[in-house]
Design an enzyme around this catalytic site. Sequence first.
Site, PDB file in Angstrom:
ATOM      1  N   LYS A   1     -12.069 -27.225 -95.670  1.00 18.60           N
ATOM      2  CA  LYS A   1     -13.256 -27.267 -96.148  1.00 18.60           C
ATOM      3  C   LYS A   1     -13.760 -28.786 -96.398  1.00 18.60           C
ATOM      4  O   LYS A   1     -13.208 -29.526 -96.707  1.00 18.60           O
ATOM      5  CB  LYS A   1     -13.179 -26.451 -97.625  1.00 18.60           C
ATOM      6  CG  LYS A   1     -14.584 -26.444 -98.061  1.00 18.60           C
ATOM      7  CD  LYS A   1     -14.403 -25.643 -99.672  1.00 18.60           C
ATOM      8  CE  LYS A   1     -15.650 -25.580-100.170  1.00 18.60           C
ATOM      9  NZ  LYS A   1     -15.491 -24.840-101.537  1.00 18.60           N
TER      10      LYS A   1
ATOM     11  N   SER B   1     -16.193 -19.636-105.376  1.00 18.10           N
ATOM     12  CA  SER B   1     -16.330 -20.250-104.121  1.00 18.10           C
ATOM     13  C   SER B   1     -15.133 -19.794-103.122  1.00 18.10           C
ATOM     14  O   SER B   1     -15.483 -20.028-101.821  1.00 18.10           O
ATOM     15  CB  SER B   1     -16.708 -21.873-104.161  1.00 18.10           C
ATOM     16  OG  SER B   1     -17.863 -21.925-104.678  1.00 18.10           O
TER      17      SER B   1
ATOM     18  N   SER C   1     -18.936 -21.318-102.115  1.00 22.62           N
ATOM     19  CA  SER C   1     -19.137 -22.547-101.171  1.00 22.62           C
ATOM     20  C   SER C   1     -18.363 -22.587 -99.931  1.00 22.62           C
ATOM     21  O   SER C   1     -18.391 -23.498 -99.079  1.00 22.62           O
ATOM     22  CB  SER C   1     -19.403 -23.958-101.763  1.00 22.62           C
ATOM     23  OG  SER C   1     -18.176 -23.979-102.463  1.00 22.62           O
TER      24      SER C   1
END
Length: 482
Positions: free
Chosen positions: A82, A181, A157
Amino acid sequence: MTDKLDLAYMPAATQLRLYRSKQLSPVEVLEAQLARADEVEPKINAFAWKFNDEAQQAARSAEARYMSGEARPLEGVTLAVKDDTDLEGKVTASGSKLFLDYVAPASHPMVQRFLDAGAIVHAKTTVPEFCICTVTTSHHWGTTRNPWNLEYGPGGSSGGSGAALAAGTTTLATGSDSGGSIRIPAGVNGVCGFKAPYGRFPTVVPWTLSPQSVYGPMARSMTDLAMMYDLGNGPASYDHTALQKNTLPDPMRTVAGMRIAYSPDLGFAHVDPEVRANTERALKHFEALGAHVEEVAVNWTDEKVQEAFHGTLLTGSWRAFFDQIQEMISDPKEVSDQYHSLYQKMLSLPKNAAETAAMLVAEMNTEIHAIFSAGFDAIVSPTTGLPSIPAATNHATDSVTINNMTVDSMTGWCLAHPFNLLYLYPIVVAQTGRAANNVPTSIQIIGDRYDDNTVFALASAYERVVEPLYKDDAFPDFRSEI
């Protein structure tokens, strides 16, 4: 599926078995996933950066290690990282143009453990700017889309990680979770994710000071997720908050006889009928496994949850982070509407917001503690109230509707964020099927404080009996209809 798709979607556990027996090479799987990315990335936009040449070299080295008998536990398995998580020598932009010149001097400790185990990082995945949205859009990278239906978002996210797993462009991925997230993207993409209790995976300053924010693994199967868990957790000399290592038992605890508390809405959330129906169908699988399921009341209110959430996260280390961003902005248009909206909300908080939030969180925890004290082994709820929301949703201006009720588009459709406030409870997300729009739905399985073993046992047993998403013709078809 074609042979290349078989390779692209092959679980890590299967890959490793075939690599060790020299029936398959990491080079073959990597090439299949790179080809898959060439095909689908223009549609989903899940990768922020690709490292094809380095990954191909690493795959050849992994192949040589297998031939020489020197393979490590994750040797040759692809890992997408990520874009809020440091990878040595690569940019960590957190979805923002403001950070495009930041090159990480070292890898995040969780990532480093996977690298030390032989994983190959071939990409970094997209995030919304500063990781503050439940969709994945940014000025720099644009909009990331859900492979199951391109009109919808992949959550946020960790949306790029979830979408890449669903699309078959990586085997494993990392995420982080400050308000759902990991869990939201895992749920809406039909993959697995683990929200760890604070301290389970070592981290770095300043996040050692933010117990609501944790890093963790994402995968397409519980076996792979458990493998990442065992390799990634444990103490670190540089992190005073890191817990002692926990290795999941083999075999895991049996589900028969466990007591599961079911909350359809956690008291505060609106839940779409399709999501609820899929959740309750999933609970029947637990009953078939011998668990006892009982619906319980959780008396949280939306007002209490929102006040606690904003009063906690928009103070402390997050406030310092946002103040740092403000100093970097030369033109307001450099950053998203969502950032400006959230920053204004931060400025409008009363001086006692953190203290009020702390009292509210204590009240919320009292209810959850009472459920576990009554003898329940886990709590199950939907992860989200909707399958997903439109990919290009602007949280600053757009709302969403559930059951004819208008709710906030950032957290109003989610049931994940309260458990970042109650940060000692481990949570695994598991899929419950698909909605009429083809987007997966999911449950979150919540364990008692630090009881990671139970949530892994429940999710693993459930996965063995539920109809899989990634099998035969049940794969993302990249349709584009709302």
